[in-house]
Design a protein around this motif. Structure first.
Motif, PDB file in Angstrom:
ATOM      1  N   MET A   1       1.348  18.083  -2.796  1.00  0.00           N
ATOM      2  CA  MET A   1       2.126  18.100  -1.585  1.00  0.00           C
ATOM      3  C   MET A   1       1.218  18.008  -0.357  1.00  0.00           C
ATOM      4  O   MET A   1       1.556  17.326   0.609  1.00  0.00           O
ATOM      5  CB  MET A   1       2.941  19.390  -1.564  1.00  0.00           C
ATOM      6  N   GLU A   2       0.115  18.668  -0.401  1.00  0.00           N
ATOM      7  CA  GLU A   2      -0.825  18.642   0.713  1.00  0.00           C
ATOM      8  C   GLU A   2      -1.386  17.232   0.908  1.00  0.00           C
ATOM      9  O   GLU A   2      -1.579  16.769   2.034  1.00  0.00           O
ATOM     10  CB  GLU A   2      -1.978  19.624   0.465  1.00  0.00           C
ATOM     11  N   ILE A   3      -1.628  16.568  -0.183  1.00  0.00           N
ATOM     12  CA  ILE A   3      -2.149  15.201  -0.106  1.00  0.00           C
ATOM     13  C   ILE A   3      -1.119  14.290   0.579  1.00  0.00           C
ATOM     14  O   ILE A   3      -1.471  13.431   1.390  1.00  0.00           O
ATOM     15  CB  ILE A   3      -2.487  14.681  -1.524  1.00  0.00           C
ATOM     16  N   TYR A   4       0.130  14.523   0.266  1.00  0.00           N
ATOM     17  CA  TYR A   4       1.220  13.725   0.853  1.00  0.00           C
ATOM     18  C   TYR A   4       1.227  13.881   2.378  1.00  0.00           C
ATOM     19  O   TYR A   4       1.302  12.913   3.111  1.00  0.00           O
ATOM     20  CB  TYR A   4       2.543  14.174   0.238  1.00  0.00           C
ATOM     21  N   ILE A   5       1.088  15.096   2.839  1.00  0.00           N
ATOM     22  CA  ILE A   5       1.083  15.351   4.295  1.00  0.00           C
ATOM     23  C   ILE A   5      -0.143  14.704   4.926  1.00  0.00           C
ATOM     24  O   ILE A   5      -0.069  14.078   5.992  1.00  0.00           O
ATOM     25  CB  ILE A   5       1.119  16.866   4.577  1.00  0.00           C
ATOM     26  N   ILE A   6      -1.296  14.800   4.266  1.00  0.00           N
ATOM     27  CA  ILE A   6      -2.531  14.216   4.799  1.00  0.00           C
ATOM     28  C   ILE A   6      -2.385  12.702   4.887  1.00  0.00           C
ATOM     29  O   ILE A   6      -2.767  12.080   5.882  1.00  0.00           O
ATOM     30  CB  ILE A   6      -3.748  14.616   3.921  1.00  0.00           C
ATOM     31  N   LEU A   7      -1.806  12.108   3.844  1.00  0.00           N
ATOM     32  CA  LEU A   7      -1.619  10.661   3.849  1.00  0.00           C
ATOM     33  C   LEU A   7      -0.662  10.211   4.966  1.00  0.00           C
ATOM     34  O   LEU A   7      -0.887   9.192   5.626  1.00  0.00           O
ATOM     35  CB  LEU A   7      -1.100  10.177   2.490  1.00  0.00           C
ATOM     36  N   LEU A   8       0.407  10.954   5.147  1.00  0.00           N
ATOM     37  CA  LEU A   8       1.363  10.610   6.216  1.00  0.00           C
ATOM     38  C   LEU A   8       0.691  10.709   7.583  1.00  0.00           C
ATOM     39  O   LEU A   8       0.886   9.845   8.453  1.00  0.00           O
ATOM     40  CB  LEU A   8       2.600  11.500   6.176  1.00  0.00           C
ATOM     41  N   ALA A   9      -0.101  11.735   7.754  1.00  0.00           N
ATOM     42  CA  ALA A   9      -0.800  11.888   9.033  1.00  0.00           C
ATOM     43  C   ALA A   9      -1.792  10.753   9.219  1.00  0.00           C
ATOM     44  O   ALA A   9      -1.912  10.175  10.318  1.00  0.00           O
ATOM     45  CB  ALA A   9      -1.522  13.240   9.076  1.00  0.00           C
ATOM     46  N   ALA A  10      -2.489  10.351   8.164  1.00  0.00           N
ATOM     47  CA  ALA A  10      -3.438   9.250   8.248  1.00  0.00           C
ATOM     48  C   ALA A  10      -2.709   7.955   8.574  1.00  0.00           C
ATOM     49  O   ALA A  10      -3.153   7.149   9.398  1.00  0.00           O
ATOM     50  CB  ALA A  10      -4.217   9.126   6.933  1.00  0.00           C
ATOM     51  N   PHE A  11      -1.565   7.775   7.938  1.00  0.00           N
ATOM     52  CA  PHE A  11      -0.778   6.572   8.185  1.00  0.00           C
ATOM     53  C   PHE A  11      -0.289   6.527   9.647  1.00  0.00           C
ATOM     54  O   PHE A  11      -0.344   5.482  10.293  1.00  0.00           O
ATOM     55  CB  PHE A  11       0.411   6.518   7.224  1.00  0.00           C
ATOM     56  N   ALA A  12       0.129   7.663  10.162  1.00  0.00           N
ATOM     57  CA  ALA A  12       0.607   7.715  11.551  1.00  0.00           C
ATOM     58  C   ALA A  12      -0.533   7.386  12.501  1.00  0.00           C
ATOM     59  O   ALA A  12      -0.349   6.668  13.498  1.00  0.00           O
ATOM     60  CB  ALA A  12       1.190   9.079  11.856  1.00  0.00           C
ATOM     61  N   ILE A  13      -1.720   7.885  12.197  1.00  0.00           N
ATOM     62  CA  ILE A  13      -2.866   7.593  13.079  1.00  0.00           C
ATOM     63  C   ILE A  13      -3.188   6.115  13.027  1.00  0.00           C
ATOM     64  O   ILE A  13      -3.455   5.487  14.055  1.00  0.00           O
ATOM     65  CB  ILE A  13      -4.092   8.459  12.663  1.00  0.00           C
ATOM     66  N   ILE A  14      -3.145   5.525  11.832  1.00  0.00           N
ATOM     67  CA  ILE A  14      -3.430   4.088  11.703  1.00  0.00           C
ATOM     68  C   ILE A  14      -2.398   3.278  12.489  1.00  0.00           C
ATOM     69  O   ILE A  14      -2.740   2.334  13.200  1.00  0.00           O
ATOM     70  CB  ILE A  14      -3.432   3.666  10.209  1.00  0.00           C
ATOM     71  N   LEU A  15      -1.143   3.667  12.351  1.00  0.00           N
ATOM     72  CA  LEU A  15      -0.087   2.951  13.082  1.00  0.00           C
ATOM     73  C   LEU A  15      -0.290   3.076  14.578  1.00  0.00           C
ATOM     74  O   LEU A  15      -0.130   2.102  15.327  1.00  0.00           O
ATOM     75  CB  LEU A  15       1.298   3.483  12.698  1.00  0.00           C
ATOM     76  N   LEU A  16      -0.602   4.240  15.032  1.00  0.00           N
ATOM     77  CA  LEU A  16      -0.820   4.454  16.460  1.00  0.00           C
ATOM     78  C   LEU A  16      -1.992   3.608  16.936  1.00  0.00           C
ATOM     79  O   LEU A  16      -1.932   2.987  17.996  1.00  0.00           O
ATOM     80  CB  LEU A  16      -1.066   5.936  16.727  1.00  0.00           C
ATOM     81  N   PHE A  17      -3.069   3.573  16.146  1.00  0.00           N
ATOM     82  CA  PHE A  17      -4.241   2.782  16.498  1.00  0.00           C
ATOM     83  C   PHE A  17      -3.884   1.296  16.558  1.00  0.00           C
ATOM     84  O   PHE A  17      -4.272   0.595  17.492  1.00  0.00           O
ATOM     85  CB  PHE A  17      -5.361   3.063  15.461  1.00  0.00           C
ATOM     86  N   ILE A  18      -3.149   0.830  15.567  1.00  0.00           N
ATOM     87  CA  ILE A  18      -2.736  -0.579  15.548  1.00  0.00           C
ATOM     88  C   ILE A  18      -1.845  -0.861  16.753  1.00  0.00           C
ATOM     89  O   ILE A  18      -1.964  -1.895  17.410  1.00  0.00           O
ATOM     90  CB  ILE A  18      -2.008  -0.924  14.230  1.00  0.00           C
TER      91      ILE A  18
END
Length: 196
Positions: A1-18
């Motif tokens: 579950m923790e990995i899922y949250i970390i991945l979502l946060a990473a994805f949000a940062i990537i999207l924001l950067f893009i």
């Protein structure tokens, strides 16, 4: 579950950067960028879902391995306890074996001593019997010899006494003859004349 949250946060940062990099100068978001973001978002969600599934599987495997480890630890502890109890039994058996060996040694010594005493007595009796068998004829011969010597001594003694008696008679007769000879020699001569 923790990995899922970390991945979502990473994805949000990537999207924001893009989003920040691709922002048109006019201030609007192009359709193409939105499509790419939606595709990226879908891929990220799919990866997140796969990661969540994989995470759940890994968690189940981890729980299963923890359970196996726990059972293995219990088995190990049980084996250690069994091993310790077996070592204690072995030490007790060694001590008992040492005690039995000492007891058997003492018993053997007693039995050996008893057998030696019995054999010594038997040997002594047999020797005595054998000596009696060997010496009895000698004893009988010695006894017979003693009897013969005693008879000979008695006979000699008797003969000596008889001889002594004869010698005494001869001495008496000799004394008488000497006396008569003296008497005759000293006798008056007239007796000789008268007889003539």
């Amino acid at each position: 579950m923790e990995i899922y949250i970390i991945l979502l946060a990473a994805f949000a940062i990537i999207l924001l950067f893009i989003f920040i990099r691709t922002k048109p100068a006019s201030g609007g978001i192009s359709q193409e960028l939105l499509d790419q973001l939606n595709i990226g978002k879908a891929k990220a969600e799919e990866r997140a879902e796969n990661l969540k599934t994989e995470s759940d599987n890994l968690k189940r495997e981890l729980d299963s391995e923890r359970e196996k480890l726990s059972e293995a630890m219990k088995a190990l502890e049980s084996s250690r306890s069994y091993f310790r109890s077996q070592q204690e039994k072995i030490e007790e058996q060694k001590a008992e074996i040492r005690n039995n060996q000492e007891k058997f040694n003492k018993d053997f010594e007693l039995i050996a001593t008893r057998i030696l005493d019995e054999k010594t007595k038997k040997f002594t009796e047999e020797n005595r019997n054998n000596l009696d068998i060997i010496l009895n004829p000698f004893k009988e011969n010695i006894k017979a010899f003693e009897e013969k010597v005693e008879k000979v001594y008695k006979a000699e003694s008797d003969e000596r006494n008889v001889l002594k008696g004869h010698i005494n008679q001869l001495i008496e007769q000799s004394n008488l003859m000497n006396l008569e000879t003296k008497n005759i020699t000293n006798a008056p001569t007239y007796l000789c004349v008268t007889k003539a």
